[in-house]
Design a protein around this motif. Sequence first.
Motif, mmCIF file in Angstrom:
data_model
loop_
_atom_site.group_PDB
_atom_site.id
_atom_site.type_symbol
_atom_site.label_atom_id
_atom_site.label_comp_id
_atom_site.label_asym_id
_atom_site.label_seq_id
_atom_site.Cartn_x
_atom_site.Cartn_y
_atom_site.Cartn_z
ATOM 1 N N ASP A 338 -15.713 -11.594 -9.180
ATOM 2 C CA ASP A 338 -16.283 -12.105 -10.439
ATOM 3 C C ASP A 338 -16.739 -10.986 -11.364
ATOM 4 O OD1 ASP A 338 -15.851 -14.627 -9.457
ATOM 5 O OD2 ASP A 338 -17.947 -15.012 -8.912
ATOM 6 N N GLY A 339 -16.577 -9.734 -10.936
ATOM 7 C CA GLY A 339 -16.926 -8.609 -11.797
ATOM 8 C C GLY A 339 -18.413 -8.316 -11.891
ATOM 9 N N ILE A 340 -19.195 -8.833 -10.941
ATOM 10 C CA ILE A 340 -20.643 -8.567 -10.964
ATOM 11 C C ILE A 340 -20.906 -7.115 -10.560
ATOM 12 C CG2 ILE A 340 -22.901 -9.235 -10.073
ATOM 13 C CD1 ILE A 340 -21.502 -11.338 -11.806
ATOM 14 N N ILE A 341 -20.225 -6.651 -9.526
ATOM 15 C CA ILE A 341 -20.317 -5.243 -9.132
ATOM 16 C C ILE A 341 -18.911 -4.642 -9.109
ATOM 17 C CG2 ILE A 341 -22.410 -5.529 -7.762
ATOM 18 C CD1 ILE A 341 -20.690 -5.487 -5.245
ATOM 19 N N ASP A 342 -18.845 -3.322 -9.242
ATOM 20 C CA ASP A 342 -17.553 -2.636 -9.180
ATOM 21 C C ASP A 342 -17.207 -2.204 -7.770
ATOM 22 O OD1 ASP A 342 -16.276 -1.548 -12.079
ATOM 23 O OD2 ASP A 342 -18.269 -2.421 -12.150
ATOM 24 N N GLU A 343 -18.231 -1.914 -6.977
ATOM 25 C CA GLU A 343 -17.975 -1.514 -5.593
ATOM 26 C C GLU A 343 -19.245 -1.637 -4.771
ATOM 27 O OE1 GLU A 343 -18.905 3.226 -5.492
ATOM 28 O OE2 GLU A 343 -16.860 2.644 -5.978
ATOM 29 N N MET A 344 -19.063 -1.852 -3.491
ATOM 30 C CA MET A 344 -20.146 -1.805 -2.511
ATOM 31 C C MET A 344 -19.698 -0.792 -1.457
ATOM 32 S SD MET A 344 -23.105 -2.818 -1.256
ATOM 33 C CE MET A 344 -23.518 -4.401 -2.017
ATOM 34 N N SER A 345 -20.481 0.266 -1.267
ATOM 35 C CA SER A 345 -20.053 1.352 -0.381
ATOM 36 C C SER A 345 -21.096 1.619 0.696
ATOM 37 C CB SER A 345 -19.830 2.634 -1.186
ATOM 38 O OG SER A 345 -18.862 2.448 -2.187
ATOM 39 N N PRO A 346 -20.771 1.367 1.967
ATOM 40 C CA PRO A 346 -21.691 1.737 3.047
ATOM 41 C C PRO A 346 -21.725 3.252 3.214
ATOM 42 C CG PRO A 346 -19.624 0.936 3.952
ATOM 43 C CD PRO A 346 -19.542 0.728 2.466
ATOM 44 N N THR A 347 -22.868 3.780 3.638
ATOM 45 C CA THR A 347 -23.000 5.212 3.899
ATOM 46 C C THR A 347 -23.317 5.488 5.363
ATOM 47 O OG1 THR A 347 -25.312 5.103 3.180
ATOM 48 C CG2 THR A 347 -23.697 5.779 1.549
ATOM 49 N N LYS A 348 -23.368 4.436 6.169
ATOM 50 C CA LYS A 348 -23.547 4.573 7.615
ATOM 51 C C LYS A 348 -22.431 3.802 8.319
ATOM 52 C CE LYS A 348 -27.742 6.476 7.183
ATOM 53 N NZ LYS A 348 -27.987 7.909 7.468
ATOM 54 N N THR A 349 -22.162 4.187 9.553
ATOM 55 C CA THR A 349 -21.222 3.428 10.365
ATOM 56 C C THR A 349 -21.990 2.624 11.415
ATOM 57 O OG1 THR A 349 -20.928 5.359 11.812
ATOM 58 C CG2 THR A 349 -19.302 5.016 10.072
ATOM 59 N N CYS A 350 -21.355 1.577 11.900
ATOM 60 C CA CYS A 350 -21.981 0.699 12.890
ATOM 61 C C CYS A 350 -22.427 1.506 14.106
ATOM 62 C CB CYS A 350 -20.983 -0.376 13.321
ATOM 63 S SG CYS A 350 -21.644 -1.551 14.518
ATOM 64 N N GLY A 351 -23.681 1.287 14.507
ATOM 65 C CA GLY A 351 -24.221 1.967 15.670
ATOM 66 C C GLY A 351 -25.114 3.149 15.338
ATOM 67 N N MET A 352 -25.141 3.550 14.053
ATOM 68 C CA MET A 352 -26.012 4.656 13.666
ATOM 69 C C MET A 352 -27.458 4.192 13.583
ATOM 70 S SD MET A 352 -24.061 6.908 10.746
ATOM 71 C CE MET A 352 -22.639 7.925 11.134
ATOM 72 N N GLU A 353 -28.355 5.001 14.074
ATOM 73 C CA GLU A 353 -29.777 4.682 13.995
ATOM 74 C C GLU A 353 -30.315 5.036 12.607
ATOM 75 O OE1 GLU A 353 -32.259 6.149 17.075
ATOM 76 O OE2 GLU A 353 -30.973 5.444 18.698
ATOM 77 N N VAL A 354 -31.146 4.140 12.081
ATOM 78 C CA VAL A 354 -31.780 4.345 10.775
ATOM 79 C C VAL A 354 -33.286 4.358 10.990
ATOM 80 C CG1 VAL A 354 -32.014 3.492 8.425
ATOM 81 C CG2 VAL A 354 -29.884 3.095 9.679
ATOM 82 N N SER A 355 -33.940 5.395 10.477
ATOM 83 C CA SER A 355 -35.378 5.559 10.724
ATOM 84 C C SER A 355 -36.248 4.814 9.741
ATOM 85 C CB SER A 355 -35.737 7.048 10.699
ATOM 86 O OG SER A 355 -35.393 7.634 9.454
ATOM 87 N N GLY A 356 -35.645 4.092 8.796
ATOM 88 C CA GLY A 356 -36.418 3.379 7.786
ATOM 89 C C GLY A 356 -36.152 3.967 6.423
ATOM 90 N N ALA A 357 -37.155 3.907 5.544
ATOM 91 C CA ALA A 357 -37.017 4.459 4.195
ATOM 92 C C ALA A 357 -37.964 5.643 4.052
ATOM 93 C CB ALA A 357 -37.330 3.389 3.152
ATOM 94 N N THR A 358 -37.540 6.794 4.551
ATOM 95 C CA THR A 358 -38.391 7.988 4.514
ATOM 96 C C THR A 358 -37.800 9.104 3.671
ATOM 97 O OG1 THR A 358 -37.371 8.911 6.516
ATOM 98 C CG2 THR A 358 -39.269 7.466 6.818
ATOM 99 N N ALA A 359 -36.503 9.049 3.382
ATOM 100 C CA ALA A 359 -35.832 10.067 2.580
ATOM 101 C C ALA A 359 -34.510 9.500 2.087
ATOM 102 C CB ALA A 359 -35.591 11.333 3.402
ATOM 103 N N SER A 360 -33.907 10.158 1.104
ATOM 104 C CA SER A 360 -32.649 9.678 0.538
ATOM 105 C C SER A 360 -31.556 9.584 1.589
ATOM 106 C CB SER A 360 -32.199 10.606 -0.590
ATOM 107 O OG SER A 360 -33.135 10.595 -1.649
#
Length: 409
Positions: A338-360
């Motif tokens: 529908d043209g709402i967004i141009d792209e959605m891009s993940p920056t992690k792969t499945c299984g990667m641990e994420v520590s929260g929102a502490t840095a970019s």
Amino acid sequence: MKKVIVLGGGVDQIGLIKDLQERGYYVILIDYFSNPLAKPYANKHIQESTLDQDKVLEIAVQEKVDNIMTACTDQALLTVAYVAEKLGFHTQFSFSQAKNITNKLCMKQIMVDAGIPTAAYVNVQELEAGIGELRYPLMVKPADCNGSFGVRKVHNEVELKEGFANAIKVSRTHSAIIEEFKEGMEVSVDAFIMDGSVHILMYSLIKKKIFNDSISIIYQTLIPAPLSELAKKNMQQVLEQIADAFHLDNTPLLVQTIVKDDTVNVIEFSARIGGGLKYKTIKEKTGFDILHANVNCILGEKVTMEMNEDPRLYSRTHLYCFPSVFGQIDCPNSLISDGIIDEMSPTKTCGMEVSGATASRDRVGSFLVKAGSVEELDDRIRLVLDSIKVMDVDGKDVLYRDLYRDRFF
């Protein structure tokens, strides 16, 4: 077939790998993750740290590569310069230059000596040496880390001690920089230096969320940033000063600044393309393929600047989640169709641990929205955030929605 090493296997390096393969190169990817995003695109993946200069040099010799490069990342530039200098590869700057643009302490001293406007600072390896005449609030930063990792805003001596100890801990050289906090609009500037001329490509207004009045993360950008013509003129002059002081030519230039009353102060900079898929945004917004041009410069080939500015507003929103093991981003196909967004891009792969929102570096993905007005842009971003989910490996939505509750622009 010629061989090239690419350092870093994130989403930004996928574009670099594709560009090199189109030129006929066999690409060897080095990344310390076992399953980085760029792994499926490379001809070969070697699991090692991009910051281990001697190990990367050893691999380069063993694999008999013809060059080494990276894109959209800061600290790996030092490894690139180290290996290139040892093996006589064509590159954009020397190891000495790379040190000056990847170590904040070296960078600050050169900026001050050259009269480049920047916040007052002190260089200390032991806090007992004092902070001189600096006034709170202060920013404490590791001298050599990526993605705002270890950066803290402090308001008193107690917070300073805690922030300094953390910065020293995460710094590879166990050093930190302490500088005065500057009020104003944070603007990221993407430029390209070609044959001695600095060409500014894009101004991005940086939106940050501050946690506990100490940690701040970038969650959104607005392009173009609302700058006056005088501010743009001052910005051009500052970037030319940087290019001269650091002897930079035929390279991208990313400069983080604070703008207040048309006055420009430099936070820091790097001779690279911005991360977070900036190269894609620059190409769509300006028509200039900065990633391709950067590879040309590294290989000693000619760069042609052709610009075709898109008048619409752009915004890239970065996604963060609660501490978890990342699974996937669930994004309805209709948002793109529908043209709402141009792209959605993940920056992690499945299984990667994420520590929260502490840095970019904790972001798990991003999406790009374009619109003709601020109101339309805001409405589209809200629609996307109401429609998507960030799932952990157990199928739970872990998107940090509180980060996005306010209107954006």
